[in-house]
Motif scaffolding. Structure first.
Motif, PDB file in Angstrom:
ATOM      1  N   SER A  15      48.684  27.080   7.688  1.00 16.50           N
ATOM      2  CA  SER A  15      49.866  27.955   7.773  1.00 16.50           C
ATOM      3  C   SER A  15      51.083  27.526   8.592  1.00 16.50           C
ATOM      4  CB  SER A  15      49.443  29.127   8.605  1.00 16.50           C
ATOM      5  OG  SER A  15      49.053  28.860  10.136  1.00 16.50           O
ATOM      6  N   ASP A  16      51.041  26.479   9.541  1.00 19.30           N
ATOM      7  CA  ASP A  16      52.344  26.131  10.112  1.00 19.30           C
ATOM      8  C   ASP A  16      52.364  24.571  10.321  1.00 19.30           C
ATOM      9  OD1 ASP A  16      50.411  26.067  12.217  1.00 19.30           O
ATOM     10  OD2 ASP A  16      51.299  27.573  13.449  1.00 19.30           O
ATOM     11  N   ALA A  51      55.734  26.303  -0.274  1.00 17.25           N
ATOM     12  CA  ALA A  51      55.258  27.558  -0.939  1.00 17.25           C
ATOM     13  C   ALA A  51      55.358  27.651  -2.490  1.00 17.25           C
ATOM     14  CB  ALA A  51      56.109  28.749  -0.498  1.00 17.25           C
ATOM     15  N   CYS A 109      54.340  20.858   3.302  1.00 21.86           N
ATOM     16  CA  CYS A 109      53.648  22.012   2.913  1.00 21.86           C
ATOM     17  C   CYS A 109      54.658  23.026   2.080  1.00 21.86           C
ATOM     18  CB  CYS A 109      53.137  22.785   3.978  1.00 21.86           C
ATOM     19  SG  CYS A 109      52.525  24.380   3.564  1.00 21.86           S
ATOM     20  N   ILE A 147      57.413  24.972   4.110  1.00 18.76           N
ATOM     21  CA  ILE A 147      57.011  25.829   5.218  1.00 18.76           C
ATOM     22  C   ILE A 147      56.933  25.055   6.289  1.00 18.76           C
ATOM     23  CG2 ILE A 147      54.947  27.080   6.055  1.00 18.76           C
ATOM     24  CD1 ILE A 147      54.376  27.916   2.887  1.00 18.76           C
ATOM     25  N   TRP A 148      56.464  23.778   6.418  1.00 15.92           N
ATOM     26  CA  TRP A 148      56.319  22.861   7.554  1.00 15.92           C
ATOM     27  C   TRP A 148      56.404  21.479   6.798  1.00 15.92           C
ATOM     28  CZ3 TRP A 148      51.804  19.897   7.323  1.00 15.92           C
ATOM     29  CH2 TRP A 148      50.554  20.140   6.865  1.00 15.92           C
ATOM     30  N   GLU A 206      48.448  30.021  -1.876  1.00 15.22           N
ATOM     31  CA  GLU A 206      49.843  30.309  -1.739  1.00 15.22           C
ATOM     32  C   GLU A 206      50.892  28.985  -1.354  1.00 15.22           C
ATOM     33  OE1 GLU A 206      49.884  32.618   2.004  1.00 15.22           O
ATOM     34  OE2 GLU A 206      49.393  34.621   0.790  1.00 15.22           O
ATOM     35  N   ARG A 207      50.211  27.941  -1.039  1.00 18.30           N
ATOM     36  CA  ARG A 207      50.900  26.858  -0.757  1.00 18.30           C
ATOM     37  C   ARG A 207      50.322  25.477  -1.411  1.00 18.30           C
ATOM     38  NH1 ARG A 207      50.279  30.033   4.075  1.00 18.30           N
ATOM     39  NH2 ARG A 207      48.095  29.212   3.981  1.00 18.30           N
ATOM     40  N   ARG A 216      60.487  26.738  -0.846  1.00 18.66           N
ATOM     41  CA  ARG A 216      60.421  26.935   0.571  1.00 18.66           C
ATOM     42  C   ARG A 216      59.492  25.970   1.066  1.00 18.66           C
ATOM     43  NH1 ARG A 216      57.970  30.510   4.387  1.00 18.66           N
ATOM     44  NH2 ARG A 216      56.956  31.301   2.634  1.00 18.66           N
TER      45      ARG A 216
END
Length: 425
Positions: free
Chosen positions: A337-338, A295, A293, A303-304, A278-279, A301
């Motif tokens: 993820s974050d 999307a 990171c 993400i971080w 996804e990233r 987008r």
């Protein structure tokens, strides 16, 4: 005396190795790349510096199958096929850029093909060479890219070293930052993909592998950068992704059509992007540090992001975590993820070689020739080995059938530096 010269490493006595007689290789019929038996291009069979091979944590001398001297200088990784290993090299004294072939079983030289005589650039970054791009192999042809005579040239060879064709892809004459050239060619479907980015003429070109005819060309922002493109399978489709020019961009690798772009990273980057389902993850660079990171679904987008700098080296993604060793020699593990820091550990730097994951062990080498092996474990840092292996390491390793092929430099007591190609298990 340089303090590194006094350290023990596995090439301490290798300067006496004989080159051996040059002979003609016997090659198997071309076949599709097998992830276990070949390393055909930059960052290996998966394009992300990972493989499912097992090698020793420690790479001391008793783990060395062979080591052979490499003439000239280069930072390219080894391209490994069933029978042979290929490296580009440059000799500034002789003013040559060449492709070398070695026997995979014992490291003996097979042939040398001089690609260019003269035309080497007069200025370069001290950490770059005139033979930095890794050779790509498609099962039938070798593709070598050199910066020569103020232009980028792609040369296709057969496995016996015979030139099939050579294409001048475009002018390359950096003035503001005369730091040389670095992006490796990439194979995708019937294409060989080449990037060249500087302040007057920046592009990615797709050429037909069989003929060298240009199929499409992307005009990139006129900006000096070093990252190779990479084809990632993410968000349900193949995407040609690249960083640099203060953006991360995605293109359709079949047509060159832009899919999305996001303002991120820095003006200049060197590493390849890594990804998951996804990233995508990118890092730079110059003039400011940033790891990001994004999307990969086309929304652009972010993400971080953080302020860490993996400039010359690429990162690793594995099972929900991103791993790197930044320019100052600090190893990081971020939750994918974050971006939360799971752990960090100081190794000491600087770094040019990219980390490589062999099954369940990350191997990374500092420019000072120190090897670190550790687990890809987000829960805690787990060091497996730390040792001096050579005077210097700039190239990234290639790992095939439980053997690591590594290009290193060894400086003897007389102060003379010699490159070697070593096979380690």
């Amino acid at each position: 005396m340089n303090s590194r010269m006094g350290r023990r490493h596995f090439l301490a006595a290798s300067s006496t190795l004989a080159l051996g007689a040059i002979s003609s290789p016997a090659f198997a019929q071309p076949k599709m790349q097998d992830a276990k038996s070949a390393w055909w291009c930059w960052r290996g069979p998966n394009g992300d510096g990972t493989c499912d091979q097992t090698i020793s944590h420690s790479l001391q001398k008793d783990k060395m199958k062979w080591a052979t001297p490499v003439p000239g200088r280069g930072h390219a990784s080894a391209t490994v096929t069933d029978d042979a290993i290929y490296l580009p090299t440059a000799d500034k004294t002789q003013q040559t850029q060449s492709v070398l072939a070695f026997n995979r079983s014992d490291g003996k030289p097979l042939w040398t093909q001089v690609i260019h005589r003269g035309g080497l650039n007069h200025k370069n970054h001290p950490k770059n060479t005139e033979a930095t791009p890794t050779i790509a192999f498609d099962g039938e042809r070798l593709f070598a890219v050199f910066f020569n005579a103020d232009a980028i040239h792609l040369t296709a060879l057969n496995p016996q070293g015979e030139t099939l064709y050579q294409k001048r892809l475009g002018t390359y004459k950096p003035d503001k930052y005369p730091y040389g050239y670095a992006p490796s060619p990439i194979i995708y479907q019937n294409f060989v993909l080449v990037a060249a980015e500087y302040e007057l003429e920046a592009y990615i070109a797709a050429l037909d592998r069989a003929t060298g005819n240009e199929i499409w060309r992307i005009k990139r922002p006129n900006n000096y950068s070093f990252s190779p493109p990479i084809v990632a399978r993410t968000s349900g489709r193949d995407q040609l992704v690249i960083s640099g020019a203060n953006q991360v961009a995605s293109y359709d690798p079949m047509t060159g059509q832009q899919l999305w772009t996001t303002a991120a990273t820095t003006a200049a980057t060197c590493g390849s992007i890594v990804w998951d389902e996804e990233r995508v993850y990118a890092s730079g660079g110059y003039p400011k540090p940033e790891t990001v990171c994004i999307a990969s679904d086309g929304t652009g987008r972010v993400i971080w992001k953080n302020d860490q700098k993996c400039y010359e080296q690429s990162m690793l993604y594995h099972e929900g975590a991103v791993y790197c060793v930044n320019d100052t020699g600090i190893a990081y593990c971020w939750r994918a993820s974050d971006g939360e820091v799971m752990w960090r550990e100081r190794f000491g730097g600087p770094y040019s070689s990219s980390p490589t994951l062999a099954k369940d062990v990350i191997h990374v080498f500092s420019e000072a020739g120190e090897h670190f092996a550790y687990r890809p474990n987000p829960e805690r840092f787990e060091l497996l080995a730390r040792e001096q292996v050579a005077t210097d390491v700039f190239a990234s390793p290639s790992i095939v059938e439980n053997t690591m092929y590594l290009r290193v430099g060894n400086t003897g007591p007389d102060g003379v530096r010699q490159e070697y190609l070593a096979a380690l298990t």
